[in-house]
Write a protein that holds these residues in place. Structure first.
Motif: not given
Length: 558
Positions: A424-441
């Motif tokens: 099940w962790i595969l989906v959150p991992l893919a979604q987190a890739l998109v979320g990281v740039p927003f966290v950094v910015r």
């Protein structure tokens, strides 16, 4: 001279420790991106270009020579340029209104215009389908359909990116010293000349940054074009999806991925340059001193025009979406979501709500940890080229084909110790890739605003790096951290391009469920898609309201 040398010698160990600590913080994000981004993308590209154990680079020229591929490349670039120009034309007046004018309900309206940006592209496409598609509002009232024209895609892109221009340009505009333009007026310049020669050059970096971001989002558009474009219009992202999942031509998909990667890298390089110019070339004032009530017929007319635009461009599609979801008596479309149909779903469609929330929470936790470490490593402005390159790397998931990442997960993460295809962790991992740039910015501007002397004083008193972070940085960035988590949650909730490949049939997410329902004929399936889209819209809107309550002036715009 001796004293200066002594100070430099004493400061050198501190700089070395700081550099070592920065590299240590970067280790986890670098490893995360290497394993879950670079490796899957490289694996699927290699699979597509490799034939009989040898790489066929000549395949790139063969693919690009195909008329259909050239048409896709042309349309992708043309619609992105047109969408960007149209967005700037419509949104720049709103940027001025929100930056310089004070009026009742301004904060609420600011939240309203931001709602489209956090909505999943599937919901945006669905909303405009309800407005301009077959049986939509325009079709019912005047017999007008735009779903078979490029205008539906362009308007949907303006709807989605309106807030990017309003916030990016408006945020800077509100802090420009108005006395500079007033001085030009006193010297005899007309209002237009003063704006063109004084204000516009100062705004140019922000306008360029906003335009590049809009171009990036529209160049890689998937959900909107997938729903509104049909078989007629196809962007690179849509064509990669078609070649991967329908035609099973990995070679063509790999070439298109490389083309998109090169284009995105070029856009991000230009964007990084404009952002650095924006940060260093301007003197700003407090935004509160530049805002005033509308004066004169021109400003009142401009405010009225912006309100009408927001009502027609932002509120109307969302209202039609809600209205269509209530088309069946007694909330029939919503009640139908609780039933199993034995077709496209192995579970009732309503289960997608719980699945999406669980995945988004897990993805948010991953994105906050990875993005927080990365933002901390990037805090110092005097970082070298390697660190600045790392900053650019963090933005790549926003532009690289999410379809490629999702399919790459299936291709690459299928052997121990990284056999995650059934996890099940595969989906959150893919979604987190998109979320990281927003966290950094979101976190980076606040972290850079922390006085470095506070950290140094804590370290001199014997605090460990972890305690310095906990006692000095965390209290100051706690609110920014919550805002970052909210943005990561919203974008994770709506991720579609990668999730459509890796979400299991018995655990669909909301965007995947909406797309499946829209792909099936019948009014009931269409109504259920509208109902699920409305639910997803409400969840994202609630997340945005929370963000607006937490947002501070020192927190990043996005």
């Amino acid at each position: 001279m001796d004293l200066a040398r002594t100070e430099v010698a004493e400061a050198a160990p501190g700089r070395r420790r700081g550099n070592a600590a920065r590299l240590g913080l970067m280790a986890v994000p670098v490893a995360f991106f290497a394993v879950f981004f670079a490796y899957p993308v490289a694996a699927i590209v290699a699979r597509g270009l490799e034939v009989d154990g040898a790489w066929r680079f000549g395949r790139i020229g063969d693919v690009l020579a195909q008329p259909d591929v050239r048409h896709v490349l042309w349309f992708t670039t043309w619609q992105a340029l047109a969408s960007t120009a149209l967005t700037l034309l419509i949104a720049l007046p709103a940027a001025y209104v929100f930056a310089r004018l004070d009026f009742p309900g301004k904060q609420f309206l600011r939240a309203v215009v931001t709602v489209p940006f956090v909505l999943p592209t599937v919901v945006v496409g669905t909303a405009f389908l309800a407005l301009v598609g077959r049986g939509g509002l325009l079709d019912e009232l005047w017999g007008v359909r735009l779903d078979t024209t490029v205008w539906a895609i362009l308007l949907a892109h303006v709807f989605f990116n309106y807030a990017v221009v309003v916030r990016t340009v408006g945020g800077l505009w509100s802090q420009l010293d108005p006395r500079q333009e007033e001085a030009a007026r006193m010297l005899g310049a007309s209002r237009l000349t003063a704006w063109r020669q004084v204000t516009l050059p100062a705004l140019a970096p922000a306008v360029a940054a906003a335009a590049l971001m809009v171009f990036l989002f529209t160049f890689t558009s998937f959900g909107v074009v997938q729903i509104l474009g049909g078989p007629t219009f196809s962007t690179l992202e849509v064509e990669i999806y078609r070649q991967t999942s329908q035609v099973f031509d990995l070679s063509t998909a790999a070439v298109l991925t490389l083309v998109q990667f090169a284009a995105v890298a070029a856009v991000l390089a230009v964007h990084a340059w404009t952002v650095r110019r924006r940060e260093t070339a301007l003197r700003l004032v407090d935004a509160s001193v530049t805002v005033r009530r509308p004066r004169g017929a021109g400003q009142w007319a401009l405010l009225g025009g912006v309100l009408v635009t927001v009502a027609g461009l932002v509120l109307l599609p969302l209202a039609v979406l809600v209205q269509r979801s209530l088309g069946a008596p007694g909330f029939g479309y919503y009640r139908a979501l609780t039933r199993e149909d034995g077709g496209a779903f192995l579970v009732p469609p309503v289960d997608a709500i719980g699945n999406s929330l669980q995945y988004a929470v897990a993805a948010t936790a991953i994105a906050v940890v990875i993005g927080g470490l990365a933002a901390t490593a990037l805090t110092r402005r005097d970082a070298g080229r390697f660190v600045r390159g790392f900053d650019a790397l963090l933005m790549l998931p926003l532009g690289v084909s999410a379809v490629t990442v999702g399919f790459g997960f299936l291709i690459a993460l299928d052997e121990p110790p990284l056999d995650l295809r059934s996890s099940w962790i595969l989906v959150p991992l893919a979604q987190a890739l998109v979320g990281v740039p927003f966290v950094v910015r979101t976190m980076l501007p606040v972290l850079r605003a922390v006085d470095v002397r506070l950290r140094e004083a804590a370290a001199v008193l014997g605090a460990s790096p972890w305690r310095v972070w906990r006692e000095v940085d965390l209290p100051m960035v706690r609110r920014a951290l919550l805002v970052a988590a909210g943005f990561a949650f919203a974008v994770s909730l709506g991720e579609f391009g990668a999730t459509v490949f890796i979400a299991r049939p018995d655990n669909p997410t909301l965007p995947v469920a909406v797309a499946r329902l829209l792909g099936r004929p019948g009014d009931m399936n269409y109504g259920q898609a509208m109902a699920l889209s409305t639910i997803l819209m409400v969840v994202c809107a609630v997340a945005l309201v929370v963000l607006e309550r937490l947002r501070t002036d020192r927190t990043g715009e996005f």
